[in-house]
Scaffold this active site. Sequence first.
Site, short mmCIF file in Angstrom:
data_model
loop_
_atom_site.label_atom_id
_atom_site.label_comp_id
_atom_site.label_asym_id
_atom_site.label_seq_id
_atom_site.Cartn_x
_atom_site.Cartn_y
_atom_site.Cartn_z
N GLY A 92 50.80 47.02 35.67
CA GLY A 92 50.81 48.31 37.10
C GLY A 92 49.68 47.31 38.16
N ASP A 312 40.90 54.77 31.16
CA ASP A 312 41.67 54.49 30.31
C ASP A 312 41.06 54.42 29.24
OD1 ASP A 312 42.85 52.81 32.82
OD2 ASP A 312 42.19 51.35 32.70
C1 S3P Z 1 42.75 49.33 37.29
C2 S3P Z 1 42.24 50.16 37.86
C3 S3P Z 1 42.81 51.25 37.11
C4 S3P Z 1 43.07 51.48 35.77
C5 S3P Z 1 44.08 50.28 35.25
C6 S3P Z 1 43.77 48.90 36.18
C7 S3P Z 1 42.29 47.86 38.13
O1 S3P Z 1 44.21 52.57 37.71
O2 S3P Z 1 43.84 52.47 35.01
O3 S3P Z 1 44.20 49.50 34.16
O4 S3P Z 1 42.30 47.44 37.97
O5 S3P Z 1 42.08 48.39 39.68
P1 S3P Z 1 44.12 53.11 39.40
O6 S3P Z 1 43.89 52.25 40.06
O7 S3P Z 1 45.69 53.31 39.34
O8 S3P Z 1 43.95 54.29 39.47
#
Ligand code: S3P
Length: 426
Positions: A92, A312
Amino acid sequence: MKFKRIKSINGELTVSGDKSISHRSVMLGSLAKGTTEVTGFLQGADCLSTISCFSKMGIDIINKQDGTVVICGKGMRGLEAPGDTLDVGNSGTTTRLMSGILAAQTFSSRVNGDASIQRRPMKRIMTPLAMMGADIRSELGNDCAPLIIKGTNLKGISYVSPVASAQVKSAILFAGLYAEGETSVTEPVLSRNHTELMLQEFGVDIKSEGTMVTIAPAKELLAKKVNVPGDISSAAYFMVAAAITPNSCVTIKNVGINPTRDGIIRVMKMMGAEISVEHVSKTGEPTADITVRTSELKGCVVGGDIIPTLIDEIPAIAVLACFAKGETIIKDAEELKVKESNRIDVMVSNLKAMGADIEEAEDGMIINGGKCLHGSYIDSKLDHRIAMSFAVAAMNADGETEIGGFECVDISYPAFYNDLNRLVVD
Ligand code: S3P
């Protein structure tokens, strides 16, 4: 993978590099002119996806045997059109952060990933990027990947984000590097600030005030050496294991303790854990050695502004709460539903299967600790944080636990099983 009760977990380790910082080092190293050397880079599948995407856009990235990554950046306008779809795998972070960069390029791209990525919400970045003038759409019209992004000229905006998400904030800031005029993002609660810190290191004019961050467009980024600290999200499994297993003491060296990420330390202290944070270094991303011993734990309420600092780690905290006296309430954490899996649902059903007293809530879960856990089949849903959390639970449960899809730990911590085996006495 099968797990049984262990006698204790003892010793010292360094966990693999921080996932968030590793991703950002490749992205900013690619946009900087010159060589960016990254030590401690996380060799997990997610970060390798980021390397592969930027390699596809013409950046030479050398991934050395010792884990050092050398990025031969070509400057802000140095990316080339990828020959085909940019494959983000399960990541993601790659999807959302890279989209902010792609929105401002002179070429078009298609971004896609695995089945989990194709379910994750992308409207949260499509809306603000479109406000900046981006041409970004979901191929299937369902606000998920595959994304089609036609690079164009962008303009700065002042965006008030409905969600505390570093991925959303970072996508906007990366687009802001290329936009005309300043860009600012205000969050309901401050999310992890690795992007802000690294952009500053790379010479960008960026300022934070409370939950608002403002970036000025950049001409060129300065290539930098990046030292990636150990990932507190990976350390979390060892911290929880040491606290709940009898006769245990584990020290995790050189862990990133950025205050936007250290919520698990604060929660463990609230729950009465024997935890010490030593050898704190405050230059750049702060780091420390964390030691946790077997602890008498009590339940607590985890909610409000602390949530983004431990989002997380909630699966690991849920396991911890099963071994605490009394009730633990985890609330304000509806974001868990849109992670690699629906982590509220998956934690509650799997912990129930192991005999825990746990109830699902709309924005979290309620756990009555102290019930003896027993082995069960656990479906990880191919979510790395679920798989590792249940390995820790299973090592403190009667009988045998089988975790389906355990290989997904490769996403963020390929050495997890080896590190665990080295410290466990069974
Ligand atoms: C992350 C932000 C978080 C986290 C993900 C990594 C990042 O997600 O849960 O594992 O590296 O910016 P969200 O921005 O959707 O909260």
